[in-house]
Design an enzyme around this catalytic site. Structure first.
Site, mmCIF file in Angstrom:
data_model
loop_
_atom_site.group_PDB
_atom_site.id
_atom_site.type_symbol
_atom_site.label_atom_id
_atom_site.label_comp_id
_atom_site.label_asym_id
_atom_site.label_seq_id
_atom_site.Cartn_x
_atom_site.Cartn_y
_atom_site.Cartn_z
ATOM 1 N N ALA A 46 0.833 -1.200 0.000
ATOM 2 C CA ALA A 46 0.000 0.000 0.000
ATOM 3 C C ALA A 46 0.872 1.256 0.000
ATOM 4 O O ALA A 46 0.569 2.231 -0.696
ATOM 5 C CB ALA A 46 -0.931 -0.002 1.210
ATOM 6 N N TYR A 47 1.939 1.216 0.761
ATOM 7 C CA TYR A 47 2.873 2.345 0.794
ATOM 8 C C TYR A 47 3.436 2.602 -0.599
ATOM 9 O O TYR A 47 3.445 3.742 -1.087
ATOM 10 C CB TYR A 47 4.005 2.050 1.784
ATOM 11 C CG TYR A 47 5.145 3.027 1.734
ATOM 12 C CD1 TYR A 47 5.119 4.193 2.490
ATOM 13 C CD2 TYR A 47 6.271 2.785 0.942
ATOM 14 C CE1 TYR A 47 6.171 5.096 2.453
ATOM 15 C CE2 TYR A 47 7.323 3.671 0.893
ATOM 16 C CZ TYR A 47 7.271 4.835 1.649
ATOM 17 O OH TYR A 47 8.319 5.728 1.593
ATOM 18 N N ALA A 48 3.921 1.554 -1.256
ATOM 19 C CA ALA A 48 4.520 1.708 -2.581
ATOM 20 C C ALA A 48 3.504 2.238 -3.588
ATOM 21 O O ALA A 48 3.810 3.106 -4.409
ATOM 22 C CB ALA A 48 5.090 0.363 -3.056
#
Length: 235
Positions: A146-148
Protein backbone atom coordinates in the site's frame (compact mmCIF):
# COMPACT_ATOMS: atom_id res chain seq x y z
CA UNK A 1 8.90 39.71 3.59
CA UNK A 2 9.49 36.69 1.35
CA UNK A 3 6.71 34.10 1.41
CA UNK A 4 7.54 31.04 3.53
CA UNK A 5 8.36 27.56 2.34
CA UNK A 6 6.00 24.86 3.62
CA UNK A 7 7.48 21.48 4.58
CA UNK A 8 5.13 18.73 5.71
CA UNK A 9 6.44 16.10 8.11
CA UNK A 10 9.48 18.03 9.37
CA UNK A 11 10.01 16.63 12.85
CA UNK A 12 12.71 14.15 11.88
CA UNK A 13 15.05 12.76 9.22
CA UNK A 14 14.84 14.34 5.74
CA UNK A 15 12.14 16.88 6.52
CA UNK A 16 14.00 18.12 9.58
CA UNK A 17 17.27 18.44 7.66
CA UNK A 18 15.58 20.40 4.88
CA UNK A 19 13.85 22.73 7.33
CA UNK A 20 17.11 23.35 9.21
CA UNK A 21 18.95 24.17 5.99
CA UNK A 22 16.30 26.61 4.79
CA UNK A 23 16.19 28.36 8.16
CA UNK A 24 19.98 28.65 8.25
CA UNK A 25 19.81 30.46 4.90
CA UNK A 26 17.32 32.96 6.31
CA UNK A 27 14.17 31.60 4.67
CA UNK A 28 10.78 31.84 6.33
CA UNK A 29 9.59 28.28 6.98
CA UNK A 30 6.28 26.70 7.98
CA UNK A 31 6.44 23.05 9.04
CA UNK A 32 3.85 20.45 9.90
CA UNK A 33 4.34 17.59 12.33
CA UNK A 34 2.31 14.57 13.47
CA UNK A 35 4.41 13.77 16.55
CA UNK A 36 5.62 16.58 18.79
CA UNK A 37 9.33 15.92 19.20
CA UNK A 38 11.96 18.20 20.78
CA UNK A 39 13.12 18.95 17.23
CA UNK A 40 9.93 20.91 16.59
CA UNK A 41 10.65 23.21 19.51
CA UNK A 42 14.16 23.71 18.15
CA UNK A 43 12.77 24.63 14.73
CA UNK A 44 10.41 27.10 16.38
CA UNK A 45 13.33 28.62 18.30
CA UNK A 46 15.03 29.18 14.94
CA UNK A 47 11.97 31.01 13.61
CA UNK A 48 9.81 28.31 12.03
CA UNK A 49 6.04 28.26 12.36
CA UNK A 50 4.90 24.77 13.40
CA UNK A 51 1.46 23.28 12.72
CA UNK A 52 0.13 19.98 14.02
CA UNK A 53 -1.23 17.96 11.10
CA UNK A 54 -2.40 14.38 10.81
CA UNK A 55 -3.04 13.54 7.17
CA UNK A 56 -4.48 10.06 7.76
CA UNK A 57 -8.15 11.09 7.37
CA UNK A 58 -10.02 13.47 5.10
CA UNK A 59 -11.28 15.47 8.09
CA UNK A 60 -7.74 15.88 9.41
CA UNK A 61 -6.56 17.02 5.98
CA UNK A 62 -9.32 19.66 5.95
CA UNK A 63 -8.19 20.97 9.34
CA UNK A 64 -4.56 21.04 8.25
CA UNK A 65 -5.37 23.02 5.11
CA UNK A 66 -7.26 25.60 7.17
CA UNK A 67 -4.30 25.94 9.55
CA UNK A 68 -1.78 26.16 6.71
CA UNK A 69 -3.80 28.91 5.04
CA UNK A 70 -4.08 30.76 8.34
CA UNK A 71 -0.31 30.64 8.84
CA UNK A 72 0.46 32.62 5.66
CA UNK A 73 -1.42 34.27 2.81
CA UNK A 74 1.20 33.08 0.31
CA UNK A 75 3.92 30.45 -0.01
CA UNK A 76 7.19 30.40 -1.94
CA UNK A 77 7.17 26.59 -2.19
CA UNK A 78 5.56 23.42 -0.88
CA UNK A 79 7.64 20.36 -0.02
CA UNK A 80 5.51 17.28 0.61
CA UNK A 81 7.59 15.12 2.92
CA UNK A 82 5.00 13.77 5.40
CA UNK A 83 5.13 9.98 5.33
CA UNK A 84 3.86 6.85 7.05
CA UNK A 85 6.04 3.74 6.69
CA UNK A 86 3.38 1.11 7.41
CA UNK A 87 3.49 -2.47 6.22
CA UNK A 88 0.89 -5.14 5.61
CA UNK A 89 2.05 -7.64 8.22
CA UNK A 90 1.28 -5.21 11.04
CA UNK A 91 -2.31 -4.48 9.96
CA UNK A 92 -5.20 -6.93 9.80
CA UNK A 93 -7.49 -4.32 8.21
CA UNK A 94 -5.90 -3.96 4.78
CA UNK A 95 -8.67 -1.67 3.52
CA UNK A 96 -7.98 0.82 6.29
CA UNK A 97 -4.24 0.55 5.72
CA UNK A 98 -4.57 1.25 2.00
CA UNK A 99 -6.82 4.25 2.59
CA UNK A 100 -4.42 5.66 5.17
CA UNK A 101 -1.42 5.33 2.87
CA UNK A 102 -3.31 7.01 0.04
CA UNK A 103 -4.51 9.80 2.32
CA UNK A 104 -1.05 10.60 3.66
CA UNK A 105 0.97 10.25 0.47
CA UNK A 106 -1.48 11.19 -2.30
CA UNK A 107 -4.73 12.78 -1.13
CA UNK A 108 -3.11 15.26 1.27
CA UNK A 109 -0.61 16.58 -1.32
CA UNK A 110 -3.37 16.66 -3.96
CA UNK A 111 -5.70 18.64 -1.72
CA UNK A 112 -2.99 20.97 -0.40
CA UNK A 113 -1.67 21.72 -3.88
CA UNK A 114 -5.15 22.60 -5.12
CA UNK A 115 -5.91 24.68 -2.03
CA UNK A 116 -2.67 26.67 -2.22
CA UNK A 117 -2.26 26.89 -6.00
CA UNK A 118 -3.29 30.56 -6.08
CA UNK A 119 -1.24 31.30 -2.97
CA UNK A 120 2.09 30.23 -4.47
CA UNK A 121 4.21 33.30 -5.05
CA UNK A 122 7.90 34.02 -5.64
CA UNK A 123 8.86 37.59 -6.43
CA UNK A 124 12.24 36.42 -7.74
CA UNK A 125 10.93 33.86 -10.24
CA UNK A 126 9.17 30.51 -10.16
CA UNK A 127 7.35 28.97 -7.24
CA UNK A 128 7.90 25.28 -6.51
CA UNK A 129 6.18 22.12 -5.42
CA UNK A 130 8.41 19.18 -4.51
CA UNK A 131 6.99 15.70 -3.87
CA UNK A 132 9.20 13.42 -1.78
CA UNK A 133 8.38 10.00 -3.20
CA UNK A 134 10.32 6.72 -2.87
CA UNK A 135 12.43 4.28 -4.86
CA UNK A 136 9.67 1.66 -4.50
CA UNK A 137 7.33 3.72 -6.71
CA UNK A 138 8.99 2.00 -9.68
CA UNK A 139 9.78 -1.41 -8.18
CA UNK A 140 6.87 -2.19 -5.87
CA UNK A 141 7.37 -3.77 -2.46
CA UNK A 142 6.22 -7.13 -1.10
CA UNK A 143 6.24 -5.86 2.49
CA UNK A 144 4.91 -2.34 1.89
CA UNK A 145 2.44 -2.75 -0.97
CA UNK A 146 0.00 0.00 0.00
CA UNK A 147 2.87 2.35 0.79
CA UNK A 148 4.52 1.71 -2.58
CA UNK A 149 1.24 2.19 -4.45
CA UNK A 150 0.59 5.51 -2.70
CA UNK A 151 4.08 6.78 -3.50
CA UNK A 152 3.55 5.84 -7.15
CA UNK A 153 0.33 7.87 -7.06
CA UNK A 154 2.25 10.83 -5.65
CA UNK A 155 4.78 10.57 -8.47
CA UNK A 156 1.99 10.63 -11.03
CA UNK A 157 0.59 13.76 -9.36
CA UNK A 158 3.95 15.40 -10.09
CA UNK A 159 3.28 15.02 -13.80
CA UNK A 160 -0.30 16.26 -13.59
CA UNK A 161 0.46 19.29 -11.41
CA UNK A 162 3.46 20.21 -13.56
CA UNK A 163 1.06 20.52 -16.48
CA UNK A 164 -1.69 22.22 -14.51
CA UNK A 165 0.43 24.86 -12.75
CA UNK A 166 2.84 25.80 -15.55
CA UNK A 167 4.32 28.22 -16.40
CA UNK A 168 4.54 29.91 -13.00
CA UNK A 169 5.04 26.88 -10.74
CA UNK A 170 7.65 24.12 -11.15
CA UNK A 171 6.59 20.70 -9.87
CA UNK A 172 9.11 17.89 -9.39
CA UNK A 173 9.74 14.66 -7.47
CA UNK A 174 12.73 13.75 -5.33
CA UNK A 175 12.96 9.96 -5.18
CA UNK A 176 15.27 8.62 -2.45
CA UNK A 177 16.32 5.05 -1.97
CA UNK A 178 18.17 4.42 1.30
CA UNK A 179 19.66 7.73 2.47
CA UNK A 180 19.69 7.06 6.22
CA UNK A 181 19.69 4.04 8.48
CA UNK A 182 17.13 3.76 11.27
CA UNK A 183 17.98 3.46 14.91
CA UNK A 184 18.20 -0.23 15.73
CA UNK A 185 19.38 -1.37 12.30
CA UNK A 186 21.96 -4.07 12.97
CA UNK A 187 25.33 -4.38 11.29
CA UNK A 188 24.32 -7.34 9.15
CA UNK A 189 21.38 -5.38 7.71
CA UNK A 190 23.57 -2.34 7.09
CA UNK A 191 26.15 -4.34 5.15
CA UNK A 192 23.45 -6.02 3.06
CA UNK A 193 21.79 -2.66 2.36
CA UNK A 194 25.06 -1.04 1.28
CA UNK A 195 25.51 -3.70 -1.40
CA UNK A 196 22.21 -2.77 -3.05
CA UNK A 197 23.66 0.32 -4.76
CA UNK A 198 26.62 0.69 -7.09
CA UNK A 199 28.16 3.37 -4.88
CA UNK A 200 27.78 1.25 -1.72
CA UNK A 201 27.12 4.18 0.58
CA UNK A 202 24.31 5.65 2.67
CA UNK A 203 24.94 9.38 2.23
CA UNK A 204 22.60 10.82 4.88
CA UNK A 205 19.89 13.46 4.86
CA UNK A 206 22.12 16.10 3.29
CA UNK A 207 21.77 14.37 -0.06
CA UNK A 208 18.06 15.23 -0.01
CA UNK A 209 18.89 18.77 1.15
CA UNK A 210 21.18 19.27 -1.84
CA UNK A 211 18.51 17.94 -4.21
CA UNK A 212 15.93 20.31 -2.69
CA UNK A 213 18.17 23.34 -3.19
CA UNK A 214 18.96 22.27 -6.74
CA UNK A 215 15.28 22.16 -7.66
CA UNK A 216 14.40 25.37 -5.84
CA UNK A 217 17.20 27.22 -7.63
CA UNK A 218 16.53 25.80 -11.08
CA UNK A 219 14.78 27.86 -13.74
CA UNK A 220 14.18 25.09 -16.28
CA UNK A 221 13.13 21.87 -14.54
CA UNK A 222 9.53 20.77 -14.12
CA UNK A 223 7.69 17.47 -14.26
CA UNK A 224 10.95 15.65 -13.56
CA UNK A 225 12.09 12.92 -11.20
CA UNK A 226 15.39 13.39 -9.36
CA UNK A 227 16.59 9.94 -8.31
CA UNK A 228 18.83 9.59 -5.25
CA UNK A 229 19.73 5.92 -5.30
CA UNK A 230 23.48 5.53 -5.83
CA UNK A 231 22.94 3.53 -9.01
CA UNK A 232 20.69 1.02 -7.29
CA UNK A 233 18.55 0.67 -10.42
CA UNK A 234 21.54 -0.85 -12.26
CA UNK A 235 22.26 -3.63 -9.75
Amino acid sequence: MTSPILITGASQRLGLAMADSLLEEGNAVVVTYRTLRPTIEKLKDKGATAIYADFSTEQAIDRAIDDIKAASESYRAIIHNASDWAQEKDHADKHSLFNRMMNVHALAPYRINLALAHSLSNQDGFSDIIHMTDYVQDTGSEKHMAYAASKAALHNLTLSFAKKLAPHVKVNSIVPALLMFNEGDDEAYKQKALKKSLLETVPGAQEAVKAMHYLLNSDYITGQTLHLNGGRHLK
